[in-house]
Scaffold this motif. Structure first.
Motif, PDB file in Angstrom:
ATOM      1  N   MET A   1      13.563  -0.411  10.184  1.00 24.24           N
ATOM      2  CA  MET A   1      14.906  -0.098   9.677  1.00 24.24           C
ATOM      3  C   MET A   1      15.933  -1.126  10.151  1.00 24.24           C
ATOM      4  O   MET A   1      16.890  -1.401   9.452  1.00 24.24           O
ATOM      5  CB  MET A   1      15.343   1.306  10.111  1.00 24.24           C
ATOM      6  N   GLY A   2      15.702  -1.687  11.323  1.00 27.87           N
ATOM      7  CA  GLY A   2      16.617  -2.691  11.853  1.00 27.87           C
ATOM      8  C   GLY A   2      16.536  -4.018  11.128  1.00 27.87           C
ATOM      9  O   GLY A   2      17.398  -4.876  11.298  1.00 27.87           O
ATOM     10  N   GLN A   3      15.502  -4.206  10.302  1.00 28.12           N
ATOM     11  CA  GLN A   3      15.320  -5.468   9.589  1.00 28.12           C
ATOM     12  C   GLN A   3      15.652  -5.368   8.102  1.00 28.12           C
ATOM     13  O   GLN A   3      15.359  -6.274   7.336  1.00 28.12           O
ATOM     14  CB  GLN A   3      13.872  -5.940   9.749  1.00 28.12           C
ATOM     15  N   ILE A   4      16.264  -4.266   7.710  1.00 25.33           N
ATOM     16  CA  ILE A   4      16.559  -4.063   6.286  1.00 25.33           C
ATOM     17  C   ILE A   4      17.620  -5.053   5.811  1.00 25.33           C
ATOM     18  O   ILE A   4      18.673  -5.209   6.422  1.00 25.33           O
ATOM     19  CB  ILE A   4      17.041  -2.620   6.021  1.00 25.33           C
ATOM     20  N   LYS A   5      17.280  -5.698   4.707  1.00 26.99           N
ATOM     21  CA  LYS A   5      18.217  -6.570   3.983  1.00 26.99           C
ATOM     22  C   LYS A   5      18.054  -6.227   2.508  1.00 26.99           C
ATOM     23  O   LYS A   5      17.070  -5.599   2.112  1.00 26.99           O
ATOM     24  CB  LYS A   5      17.857  -8.039   4.209  1.00 26.99           C
ATOM     25  N   SER A   6      18.983  -6.643   1.712  1.00 32.03           N
ATOM     26  CA  SER A   6      18.863  -6.334   0.285  1.00 32.03           C
ATOM     27  C   SER A   6      17.632  -7.011  -0.321  1.00 32.03           C
ATOM     28  O   SER A   6      17.007  -6.477  -1.232  1.00 32.03           O
ATOM     29  CB  SER A   6      20.127  -6.748  -0.468  1.00 32.03           C
ATOM     30  N   SER A   7      17.239  -8.167   0.212  1.00 34.40           N
ATOM     31  CA  SER A   7      16.094  -8.899  -0.347  1.00 34.40           C
ATOM     32  C   SER A   7      14.750  -8.251  -0.001  1.00 34.40           C
ATOM     33  O   SER A   7      13.769  -8.438  -0.715  1.00 34.40           O
ATOM     34  CB  SER A   7      16.102 -10.349   0.154  1.00 34.40           C
ATOM     35  N   ASN A   8      14.680  -7.495   1.089  1.00 28.99           N
ATOM     36  CA  ASN A   8      13.407  -6.894   1.490  1.00 28.99           C
ATOM     37  C   ASN A   8      13.482  -5.367   1.554  1.00 28.99           C
ATOM     38  O   ASN A   8      12.646  -4.728   2.179  1.00 28.99           O
ATOM     39  CB  ASN A   8      12.963  -7.448   2.845  1.00 28.99           C
ATOM     40  N   PHE A   9      14.487  -4.781   0.917  1.00 31.34           N
ATOM     41  CA  PHE A   9      14.765  -3.358   1.069  1.00 31.34           C
ATOM     42  C   PHE A   9      13.561  -2.489   0.716  1.00 31.34           C
ATOM     43  O   PHE A   9      13.157  -1.638   1.503  1.00 31.34           O
ATOM     44  CB  PHE A   9      15.982  -2.939   0.231  1.00 31.34           C
ATOM     45  N   GLN A  10      12.992  -2.675  -0.456  1.00 35.94           N
ATOM     46  CA  GLN A  10      11.909  -1.806  -0.909  1.00 35.94           C
ATOM     47  C   GLN A  10      10.689  -1.879   0.007  1.00 35.94           C
ATOM     48  O   GLN A  10      10.126  -0.850   0.385  1.00 35.94           O
ATOM     49  CB  GLN A  10      11.503  -2.159  -2.360  1.00 35.94           C
ATOM     50  N   LEU A  11      10.291  -3.086   0.375  1.00 34.85           N
ATOM     51  CA  LEU A  11       9.126  -3.254   1.244  1.00 34.85           C
ATOM     52  C   LEU A  11       9.386  -2.657   2.637  1.00 34.85           C
ATOM     53  O   LEU A  11       8.539  -1.942   3.177  1.00 34.85           O
ATOM     54  CB  LEU A  11       8.767  -4.731   1.376  1.00 34.85           C
ATOM     55  N   THR A  12      10.564  -2.915   3.179  1.00 32.51           N
ATOM     56  CA  THR A  12      10.900  -2.402   4.506  1.00 32.51           C
ATOM     57  C   THR A  12      10.968  -0.878   4.504  1.00 32.51           C
ATOM     58  O   THR A  12      10.457  -0.226   5.422  1.00 32.51           O
ATOM     59  CB  THR A  12      12.239  -3.002   4.984  1.00 32.51           C
ATOM     60  N   MET A  13      11.562  -0.306   3.478  1.00 38.78           N
ATOM     61  CA  MET A  13      11.641   1.148   3.395  1.00 38.78           C
ATOM     62  C   MET A  13      10.252   1.758   3.223  1.00 38.78           C
ATOM     63  O   MET A  13       9.940   2.792   3.807  1.00 38.78           O
ATOM     64  CB  MET A  13      12.561   1.592   2.256  1.00 38.78           C
ATOM     65  N   SER A  14       9.414   1.107   2.447  1.00 36.31           N
ATOM     66  CA  SER A  14       8.041   1.596   2.261  1.00 36.31           C
ATOM     67  C   SER A  14       7.286   1.595   3.589  1.00 36.31           C
ATOM     68  O   SER A  14       6.588   2.570   3.923  1.00 36.31           O
ATOM     69  CB  SER A  14       7.315   0.725   1.229  1.00 36.31           C
ATOM     70  N   ASP A  15       7.438   0.527   4.352  1.00 37.18           N
ATOM     71  CA  ASP A  15       6.798   0.450   5.669  1.00 37.18           C
ATOM     72  C   ASP A  15       7.339   1.535   6.601  1.00 37.18           C
ATOM     73  O   ASP A  15       6.575   2.189   7.318  1.00 37.18           O
ATOM     74  CB  ASP A  15       7.023  -0.930   6.302  1.00 37.18           C
ATOM     75  N   THR A  16       8.644   1.730   6.582  1.00 40.52           N
ATOM     76  CA  THR A  16       9.268   2.754   7.424  1.00 40.52           C
ATOM     77  C   THR A  16       8.739   4.135   7.066  1.00 40.52           C
ATOM     78  O   THR A  16       8.375   4.927   7.945  1.00 40.52           O
ATOM     79  CB  THR A  16      10.810   2.715   7.264  1.00 40.52           C
ATOM     80  N   GLN A  17       8.679   4.433   5.776  1.00 47.53           N
ATOM     81  CA  GLN A  17       8.173   5.730   5.319  1.00 47.53           C
ATOM     82  C   GLN A  17       6.715   5.925   5.737  1.00 47.53           C
ATOM     83  O   GLN A  17       6.319   7.024   6.141  1.00 47.53           O
ATOM     84  CB  GLN A  17       8.318   5.842   3.800  1.00 47.53           C
ATOM     85  N   THR A  18       5.930   4.862   5.675  1.00 48.51           N
ATOM     86  CA  THR A  18       4.525   4.935   6.076  1.00 48.51           C
ATOM     87  C   THR A  18       4.393   5.252   7.558  1.00 48.51           C
ATOM     88  O   THR A  18       3.607   6.117   7.958  1.00 48.51           O
ATOM     89  CB  THR A  18       3.797   3.608   5.750  1.00 48.51           C
ATOM     90  N   TRP A  19       5.187   4.572   8.408  1.00 48.36           N
ATOM     91  CA  TRP A  19       5.113   4.796   9.856  1.00 48.36           C
ATOM     92  C   TRP A  19       5.544   6.215  10.213  1.00 48.36           C
ATOM     93  O   TRP A  19       4.919   6.873  11.052  1.00 48.36           O
ATOM     94  CB  TRP A  19       5.981   3.794  10.627  1.00 48.36           C
TER      95      TRP A  19
END
Length: 196
Positions: free
Chosen positions: A127-145
Motif C-alpha cells: 500500500m505504501g508503494q501505490i502510484k497511479s501507474s501501478n495501482f491495479q497491480l499493487t492493489m491486487s497484491d495487497t488484496q492477496t496478502w
C-alpha cells in the motif's frame, strides 16, 4: 467619559473573544464529526461494522475522509492486534498446562499467526508503494496478502476445541484478529473499487 471608554473597550473585547471561542469550538467538532461519519459510513459495508468503527474511530484525525488512509489505518490496527495476540499466545503456550493435542495446535497456531503478521506487513508495504501507474497491480497484491492472512488466522483457530478453557481463550483472540482482517480487506476492496 473616561469610564465609558474602558467599558466600550471591554465590551468589544468580550464580543471578539466570544466570536473566537464560538468559531473555534464550532469548527473542530464539525471536522471530527465529518471524519467519524465517514468512518461509520465506510464501516457499514464491512462484515463487522461495530468492530470496524470502534477500532478505527480513534484514528479519525489521521483518516479524515480518505478511503486510502482508512484502508491503511485498518491494516495498521489489524497488524498491531495480530502482533500483540501472537505475543500473548506465545506467553500462553509457556504458562498453561496443555494436553499434547492442545500444545501441538498451539505451535501450529503460532506459526500461522507469524505468517499472518508477515502477510499483513507485506500488504502495508504494498500500500505504501501505490502510484497511479501501478495501482491495479499493487492493489491486487495487497488484496492477496490480506486474504492469505485471513486464511492463516482461520487455520489457526481450527485446531482448538472451543469447549475447552484453553481452546475458548485462543479461539476468541483469533476470531477478533480474523474479524479485523476481514474488515480491513473489505475497506481495501472498497478503496480499490474507486479506481476500477
Amino acid at each position: 467619559m473616561e469610564c465609558s471608554i474602558p467599558k466600550q473597550f471591554l465590551r468589544l473585547f468580550l464580543i471578539v473573544l466570544a466570536i473566537n471561542i464560538n468559531s473555534s469550538s464550532a469548527t473542530k467538532p464539525i471536522a471530527s464529526k465529518t471524519s467519524t461519519d465517514f468512518i461509520k459510513a465506510s464501516c457499514s459495508y464491512t462484515t463487522y461494522p461495530t468492530l470496524c468503527f470502534t477500532s478505527l474511530a480513534s484514528h479519525a484525525s489521521f483518516i479524515q475522509t480518505s478511503p486510502k488512509l482508512l484502508a491503511h489505518a485498518a491494516l495498521n490496527v489489524t497488524l498491531s492486534t495480530a502482533k500483540s495476540t501472537s505475543a500473548m499466545m506465545f506467553q500462553l503456550s509457556k504458562s498453561l498446562l496443555m494436553k499434547p493435542r492442545e500444545a501441538e495446535a498451539m505451535q501450529d497456531c503460532l506459526e500461522e499467526l507469524s505468517d499472518s503478521v508477515d502477510e499483513l506487513q507485506r500488504s502495508l508495504a504494498e500500500m505504501g508503494q501505490i502510484k497511479s501507474s501501478n495501482f491495479q497491480l499493487t492493489m491486487s497484491d495487497t488484496q492477496t496478502w490480506v486474504s492469505a492472512a485471513l486464511t492463516d488466522e482461520s487455520t489457526c483457530s481450527d485446531g482448538f476445541d472451543r469447549n475447552t478453557k484453553n481452546g475458548k481463550v485462543v479461539w476468541e483472540r483469533i476470531l477478533n484478529i480474523a474479524h479485523l482482517t476481514s474488515n480491513a480487506l473489505a475497506l481495501i476492496n472498497m478503496y480499490a473499487s474507486l479506481h476500477a
